[in-house]
Each structure stands twice: as C-alpha cells, then as structure tokens.
Scaffold this motif. Structure first.
Motif, short mmCIF file in Angstrom:
data_model
loop_
_atom_site.label_atom_id
_atom_site.label_comp_id
_atom_site.label_asym_id
_atom_site.label_seq_id
_atom_site.Cartn_x
_atom_site.Cartn_y
_atom_site.Cartn_z
N TRP A 83 0.86 -1.16 0.02
CA TRP A 83 0.04 -0.09 0.08
C TRP A 83 0.91 1.20 -0.01
CZ3 TRP A 83 0.11 3.49 4.40
CH2 TRP A 83 -0.74 4.58 4.36
N PHE A 84 1.76 1.33 0.86
CA PHE A 84 2.75 2.35 0.95
C PHE A 84 3.32 2.69 -0.37
CE2 PHE A 84 6.67 5.00 1.75
CZ PHE A 84 6.04 5.90 2.76
N GLY A 85 4.00 1.55 -0.96
CA GLY A 85 4.69 1.76 -2.21
C GLY A 85 3.80 2.24 -3.44
N VAL A 86 2.48 1.87 -3.31
CA VAL A 86 1.72 2.28 -4.43
C VAL A 86 1.21 3.70 -4.28
CG1 VAL A 86 -0.75 1.90 -5.49
CG2 VAL A 86 0.67 -0.11 -4.88
N ALA A 87 1.03 3.92 -2.85
CA ALA A 87 0.10 5.50 -2.51
C ALA A 87 1.58 6.49 -2.57
CB ALA A 87 -0.32 5.36 -1.24
N PHE A 88 3.01 6.18 -2.09
CA PHE A 88 3.79 7.34 -2.09
C PHE A 88 5.10 6.90 -2.74
CE2 PHE A 88 1.15 6.95 1.84
CZ PHE A 88 0.54 8.20 1.57
N GLY A 89 5.05 5.61 -3.21
CA GLY A 89 6.54 5.52 -3.75
C GLY A 89 7.49 4.85 -2.52
#
Length: 433
Positions: A83-89
């Motif tokens: 989730w963090f990677g998709v949302a913020f990189g």
C-alpha cells in the motif's frame, strides 16, 4: 503456575502456558452431552482449577499459540508495504521497506523455529520474545526519525502493524498484564517521537489516540482469542476424558467377558462322565482356572512385546484345547506383524469369542481357523461343522456376537457371521493393515 487457581484468571495473567494444565477431572457441566446454556458451560470451564503441567506434549503444544500473531503480522506487513509503495513510492521512505521486510522475514523465521526447533526449556521462546520487542521498538523509532515529515503518519502505519503484532504476541505468551504494559510502552514511544513534527496539533494527538486504540485492541483481541482457545481446549479435554473412560470401561467389560465369564461358563458345563472321573474333572477345572488367571493378568498388563497375530492364534488354539476344542490352524505367511497392536488384540479377542461360541453352541469339538490376506487387510475365519442355527432364531447367548462386531468396528474392521441349521457356522473377522 499456582495449583488450584481459577483457569480463566490464570489464563489472563500468565498466557498460553496455562493451556498445558491437564486436570485429573472436570465438572460434569463441561462435557454434558445434553443441551446446556453456553454461558453455563463456559462458566464451568472458566471456574475449573489449574494443575501443574505434567504432559510434555501439552507443554510443547502451547508454543503453537504464537503462530497466530506471527502470521497476522507477516500478512498485514506485506499489505501495508505494498500500500505504501503504491500510494507514495518506496523511494520516498526507504526505511519503510527495511522495517517491513525485517518484520516479514523475522516472522517467517520465527514461524519455522516454533514448528521445527525443540525448546523443552523455553529458552528459545524467551529469546524470540525479547528480540521481537527490541526490533519492534527500534522499528518505530527508525521510521519516526527517517520518514519525511509529510509522510510521518503514513509511514507510521508500518511500524504500528509491527508493534501491534508484538503486543499480541506477548499477550498470548505472557498474559494480559504483559500485553497492556507493551501497549503503554508503544504509546510512550509515539508520544516521544512527536517532537519531530514542526508543531503539535489536535491532529497529532488524535493520531496518538488512534495508535493507542490499535495497541489496546491488539491486546484485547489476542487475549480473547487465547480465552476461546483455552475454553475449546478444556472442552475437548473433558470430552476426550469421558470418551476415554467409556472406551476403557467397554474394553474392561470385554476382557472380563472373554476371560472370567467364559472360564466360569466352561467350568460350569457338565458331561455324563463327570461323576465317573471326578478327579479328572477337578484337574480340568483347576487347569482352566489357572489358564484364565494367567490370561487375565496378561490382559491387565498388556506390556509384553507383540509376537504377531499368527502367534496369538496359535496360543489361542492351545488355550481352547484345554477346554476340549480342537482347533486346526491354516495360517498364510502374510507378514501379520504389520498389524497395529490394537487391531491384533481386537482380532484375537473376537476369535476367542467365536471359538467359545463353538464350544457352547455348536455341538462339535472341532473348528478350523484360517488367516489370510484379503482386500488390503488381514482376515481370520473360524469354521465349524456343528449344529449351526437359524439367523432369525438365534439361540440364547449368541447376542454376544454383537460385541465381536463392535470390537472390530472400533478398529476399522468388520465381522460377518454366517450360519444355518445343520451346516455349521462361519465367522469372518477382517481388519485393515
């Protein structure tokens, strides 16, 4: 673990180790087969007393309680990292990836260690708990120090998942006080990290309240799960004790039927030559009593190493010969030592009962006993050419054939009895290998 304490209170205070307590008896309300209100049954379980653990298997099994919080954390950490990677990189906060994968790999290694590594002293469990606590606090501090301010609360979700898993883990292993203490520690760490923010606000404190609620919820859910596991374990234990006592009572009744009762009936049988040969009759009675005493003693101990079903049938033929029954054995070389002890004894005892029935009812003193391999199992067939009987008009005493069928059914086999007037009786006993 204090003996005699209330099961529920001990479980709340001490955690999963209490599950290893195996009481000698439980209240009848616990395993009452009749419908009982759930609250009453649960209350009876909760009020049971705690005994010191005595079964090493139960002690080892309590370690498996940690698998649930470990599995939860691994699964949710993967989700939060994605989730963090998709949302913020992921490049926006590299420490998020480091912390997430340390937690994932650490959880998987702990999972394997619990399942594969013996830990009779509990030292490994203590090391894992301390290491988990240190790593989860370090994860919270590292993410708080390295995450960009604008991503502080988003990145904090990863460390919060890590910390909630630790709280759940300690709650299940060490009890509710330990879990609540760690939840308080986690809240203190989060409050201490607020100094990094440019300014504190109601949103900041709301975030702390949210995280405190999550930590508290993880402790409550963990202890609730542990209580449910404990109640289910005690209920299963009570049912197992009841079924075991019933099975043991049935086994004892069958053993007495096959030894004492059968011997008394054989002794009570009379013939026309008894008065003419009173000394011989007395000697036969004494021999029968001595043989049955030996058999009863053997049945009570059952400590001798099994010799195989063929040897059992040969000994049985010798035993029957003392009562005047000539048994002709036809035994195939089928490696009957592959039979488990419980199946071997079931076939032996059922064959004894069939041969006793031949003595009492057939009017003949000869029987053929054949052992062969059949349908992936072992079959023992007793065949006499005596009077036989009508299946629809079974003579008195033949109701015991139901015990033969029950005995074989309990070990996964079957018993079939075929008879007709004037054509003798065939009894087939079969058990799987």
């Amino acid at each position: 673990m204090a003996r005699g304490t209330n099961f529920l209170s001990a479980l709340l205070r001490q955690g999963a180790s209490v599950l290893a307590s195996t009481p000698r008896e439980l209240p009848p309300e616990v395993d009452d087969p009749e419908p009982v209100p759930a609250a009453r049954r649960i209350g009876a379980v909760a009020a049971t007393k705690v005994e010191a653990p005595s079964d090493p298997l139960m002690v080892r099994a309590t370690r498996y309680a940690v698998l649930l919080p470990l599995g939860y954390r691994v699964f949710v950490l993967v989700i939060m990292w994605v989730w963090f990677g998709v949302a913020f990189g992921l490049a926006a906060a590299p420490m998020v990836t480091v912390v997430a994968w340390i937690g994932i790999l650490g959880g998987l290694l702990s999972f394997v260690a619990v399942l594969r590594v013996p830990d009779p002293s509990g030292r490994l469990t203590r090391v894992l708990l301390v290491a988990d606590l240190v790593s989860s606090v370090a994860a919270s501090v590292l993410i708080s120090l390295t995450a960009p301010v604008q991503l502080y609360w988003a990145a904090g979700w990863v460390s919060m998942v890590y910390l909630t898993g630790t709280v759940a883990l300690w709650t299940m292993v060490r009890g509710l006080p330990a879990g609540l203490s760690l939840a308080g520690l986690g809240v203190a760490v989060q409050i201490g990290m607020l100094w990094r923010l440019p300014r504190t606000s109601s949103i900041s404190f709301a975030g702390v309240v949210r995280e405190a609620g999550l930590l508290l919820a993880s402790a409550v859910i963990a202890i609730g799960t542990l209580v449910l596991i404990g109640i289910a374990t005690r209920l299963a234990l009570a049912i197992g004790m009841r079924l075991g006592q019933t099975s043991e009572r049935a086994r004892t009744e069958r053993m007495l039927h096959d030894t004492v009762l059968q011997a008394l009936e054989a002794i009570a049988m009379t013939s026309g030559c008894d008065e003419a040969d009173s000394r011989g009759q007395l000697a036969r009675v004494r021999n029968a009593a001595r043989a049955q005493a030996t058999e009863l003693r053997r049945g009570l101990s059952e400590n001798s190493a099994p010799d195989g079903l063929a040897a059992e049938l040969a000994a049985l033929a010798t035993e029957m010969a003392r009562d005047g029954l000539r048994a002709e054995l036809a035994i195939s070389d089928i490696g009957d030592d592959r039979l488990s002890e419980v199946r071997r004894l079931a076939v032996r005892d059922a064959a004894r009962e069939a041969m006793r029935n031949t003595i009492k009812h057939s009017g003949t003193r000869e029987v053929v006993v054949r052992m062969e391999e059949r349908d992936g199992g072992v079959a023992v067939v007793t065949r006499d050419h005596g009077a036989g009987y009508d299946e629809n008009a079974r003579p008195p005493g033949f109701g015991v054939s139901e015990s033969m069928k029950a005995r074989l059914s309990e070990v996964g086999g079957w018993c079939r009895i075929e008879s007709s007037p004037g054509r003798g009786t065939r009894v087939t006993l079969w058990v799987p290998q």
